[in-house]
Each structure stands twice: as C-alpha cells, then as structure tokens.
Write a protein that holds these residues in place. Structure first.
Motif, PDB file in Angstrom:
ATOM      1  N   THR A 192       0.813  -1.223   0.000  1.00 41.74           N
ATOM      2  CA  THR A 192       0.000   0.000   0.000  1.00 41.74           C
ATOM      3  C   THR A 192       0.843   1.268   0.000  1.00 41.74           C
ATOM      4  O   THR A 192       0.293   2.361  -0.141  1.00 41.74           O
ATOM      5  CB  THR A 192      -0.930   0.039   1.228  1.00 41.74           C
ATOM      6  OG1 THR A 192      -0.133   0.106   2.431  1.00 41.74           O
ATOM      7  CG2 THR A 192      -1.829  -1.179   1.281  1.00 41.74           C
ATOM      8  N   ASN A 193       2.151   1.127   0.176  1.00 43.21           N
ATOM      9  CA  ASN A 193       3.001   2.306   0.358  1.00 43.21           C
ATOM     10  C   ASN A 193       3.890   2.607  -0.838  1.00 43.21           C
ATOM     11  O   ASN A 193       4.692   1.784  -1.274  1.00 43.21           O
ATOM     12  CB  ASN A 193       3.887   2.143   1.592  1.00 43.21           C
ATOM     13  CG  ASN A 193       3.108   2.240   2.888  1.00 43.21           C
ATOM     14  OD1 ASN A 193       2.856   1.225   3.518  1.00 43.21           O
ATOM     15  ND2 ASN A 193       2.730   3.442   3.263  1.00 43.21           N
ATOM     16  N   PRO A 227      -0.809  10.582  -2.103  1.00 44.79           N
ATOM     17  CA  PRO A 227      -0.956   9.848  -0.842  1.00 44.79           C
ATOM     18  C   PRO A 227       0.282   9.935   0.038  1.00 44.79           C
ATOM     19  O   PRO A 227       1.412   9.813  -0.429  1.00 44.79           O
ATOM     20  CB  PRO A 227      -1.209   8.409  -1.310  1.00 44.79           C
ATOM     21  CG  PRO A 227      -1.861   8.572  -2.642  1.00 44.79           C
ATOM     22  CD  PRO A 227      -1.168   9.753  -3.269  1.00 44.79           C
ATOM     23  N   ASN A 229       0.306   8.157   3.288  1.00 41.40           N
ATOM     24  CA  ASN A 229      -0.206   7.269   4.321  1.00 41.40           C
ATOM     25  C   ASN A 229       0.914   6.642   5.136  1.00 41.40           C
ATOM     26  O   ASN A 229       2.041   6.478   4.666  1.00 41.40           O
ATOM     27  CB  ASN A 229      -1.071   6.160   3.704  1.00 41.40           C
ATOM     28  CG  ASN A 229      -0.417   5.478   2.513  1.00 41.40           C
ATOM     29  OD1 ASN A 229       0.010   6.130   1.558  1.00 41.40           O
ATOM     30  ND2 ASN A 229      -0.335   4.162   2.557  1.00 41.40           N
ATOM     31  N   ASN A 235      -3.817   3.602   1.254  1.00 38.93           N
ATOM     32  CA  ASN A 235      -3.377   4.872   0.661  1.00 38.93           C
ATOM     33  C   ASN A 235      -4.526   5.747   0.177  1.00 38.93           C
ATOM     34  O   ASN A 235      -4.306   6.857  -0.298  1.00 38.93           O
ATOM     35  CB  ASN A 235      -2.388   4.633  -0.488  1.00 38.93           C
ATOM     36  CG  ASN A 235      -2.932   3.720  -1.568  1.00 38.93           C
ATOM     37  OD1 ASN A 235      -4.122   3.668  -1.829  1.00 38.93           O
ATOM     38  ND2 ASN A 235      -2.033   2.968  -2.208  1.00 38.93           N
TER      39      ASN A 235
END
Length: 244
Positions: A192-193, A227, A229, A235
């Motif tokens: 997700t990063n 994003p 996050n 995100n």
C-alpha cells in the motif's frame, strides 16, 4: 611507477633489462557507497506508465526531497547524488525528473512488461537484473563513498516470500546486506506504500550497513493529492483515481 597493461612480452622484457621494475597498481579492495536511498516507483496507470498521481509524486519528489534545490532535501549542503538507478518503466519515470535536475544519469537495469510473450519470464528478469544492479552498486569504484538513489519494484526491495523461493538473493534487502541490521529493517515492503524512503549508510570499506532509517514522504499543499499514508495503512486511492 606505472603498469603498462597493454605492453607485449618483449616490451616488458626490454624494460626489465634496463632496470625498470613494473609493479601492478593495487586492486580496489571494496567499493561501497556512503549512502543508498531506496524508494518505490510511483503509482501506476498500467504496466507501462504512471497514473496522474504517480506523475505528481515524481514532481513532488523533485521539488521536496530529491531534486537539486529541493525544499527538504535528503542531501546535505555540498552533497549530490552520483546517480539514480531504475529497473522498470515505472521506476524510470519516477527517477527521471530528480535525476535531470542534477544532470546525473539514470542507470537503467531495464525490465520491460512483455506479458504473453513466449519464453519471457518477467519475475526471473527482475531477479537477475536486481542482482546485477546490487553488484554494480556495491563493487563499482565509480560509486565508492558516494550517494546512490535506487528506485525499485517493491517486491524486489524486500519480500520474505520472494526471498524464500530462490536459493540466491533476489531482493535489495538481502543483496545490500540490510538483513544484518535485524528487525530494524522490515522483511516486506508494504504493497500500500509508495511514500517512504529507506536510507542506508555504510562505513568506508565495509559492505555491512551501519544504520537504517525509514523516512515518510510528506508534501506541501501543492502536492496535497499525493498519498502520504503511514506504513502498512491504506493509501486512499479509489477506482476513479485512474491508478491500479
């Protein structure tokens, strides 16, 4: 004294006959960068290009962290990156704006998406090219004592499943000896990063890193749509973002 590596046997014999002793220059024992900055490529539109968010991230990185004159530069005054390394089209797209600002090369260990092409194994290509790039970074005197930025495919930065499936190292975590720092370094780059740096530092002459730092990318209002996050959290991208 000089070593005339291109001189034939007769020429060397003649020089020795007149009392000139030839001594080979010592080989470079170990060439290690002072610092390696690792990050993931930007958000993707498809296998070939970044989505609008990913393009904005590339520009945000140039303006904020990685470009010449960046507002919150990762480079200390008087320092500059020696090169940016890339492996896919997405990583090349992310690295290019920052590299261009410094007028330094993007060293591209190119792996292209050829899904469906008979005999082409993209995972095997990523494995091999990651090994080659890591060997270049850790042994080439060109990078000795310098700062190198590696923009990479996230599973080949760190992923315990990929590491277990191969007898030989295939991730930067293993190839750059980050595993020597133990639990400090995550065993997997979160899917997700897109918004972190891994900053790894080495002592001169040692391939074992002395420090590791995970730094979150934080951007100002001009790039507020990119994003930012926390690690392993969603995100916030939705289907209408145009990103995968």
């Amino acid at each position: 004294m000089m070593w005339f590596s291109g001189m034939g046997r007769l020429g060397r014999a003649l020089l020795c006959a007149v009392g000139i002793v030839l001594v080979a220059q010592p080989q470079h024992a170990l060439a290690v960068p002072k610092e390696i900055i690792i990050l993931r490529h930007g958000e993707k539109k498809n296998p070939f290009e970044l989505c609008t968010v990913g393009v904005q991230r590339s520009l945000a990185l140039r303006a904020t962290y990685l470009g010449q004159g960046a507002s919150d530069s990762l480079f200390a005054p008087g320092e500059a990156p020696a090169a940016f390394f890339a492996i896919t089209l997405h990583t090349l797209d992310l690295a290019s704006p920052s590299a261009a600002s410094w007028k330094v090369p993007v060293v591209n260990y190119s792996v292209v998406p050829l899904k469906g092409v008979a005999g082409y194994d993209e995972e095997a290509e990523l494995d091999e090219r990651t090994r080659e790039a890591a060997a270049d970074v850790m042994t080439n005197p060109v990078w000795d004592g310098k700062i190198v930025v590696m923009v990479w495919e996230h599973k080949h930065i760190a992923n315990s499943k990929i590491e277990k499936r191969s007898a030989d190292p295939v991730t930067l975590r293993d190839l750059l000896n980050l595993s020597a720092l133990g639990k400090t370094v995550p065993k997997k780059w979160s899917g997700t990063n897109y918004d972190y740096f891994w900053i790894v530092r080495y002592s001169p002459g040692s391939a074992t890193p002395v420090s590791f730092e995970a730094v979150k990318q934080v951007f100002g209002p001009a790039f507020g749509g990119v994003p930012q996050n926390d690690w392993e959290t969603p995100n916030g991208l939705t289907a209408d973002s145009g990103c995968e």
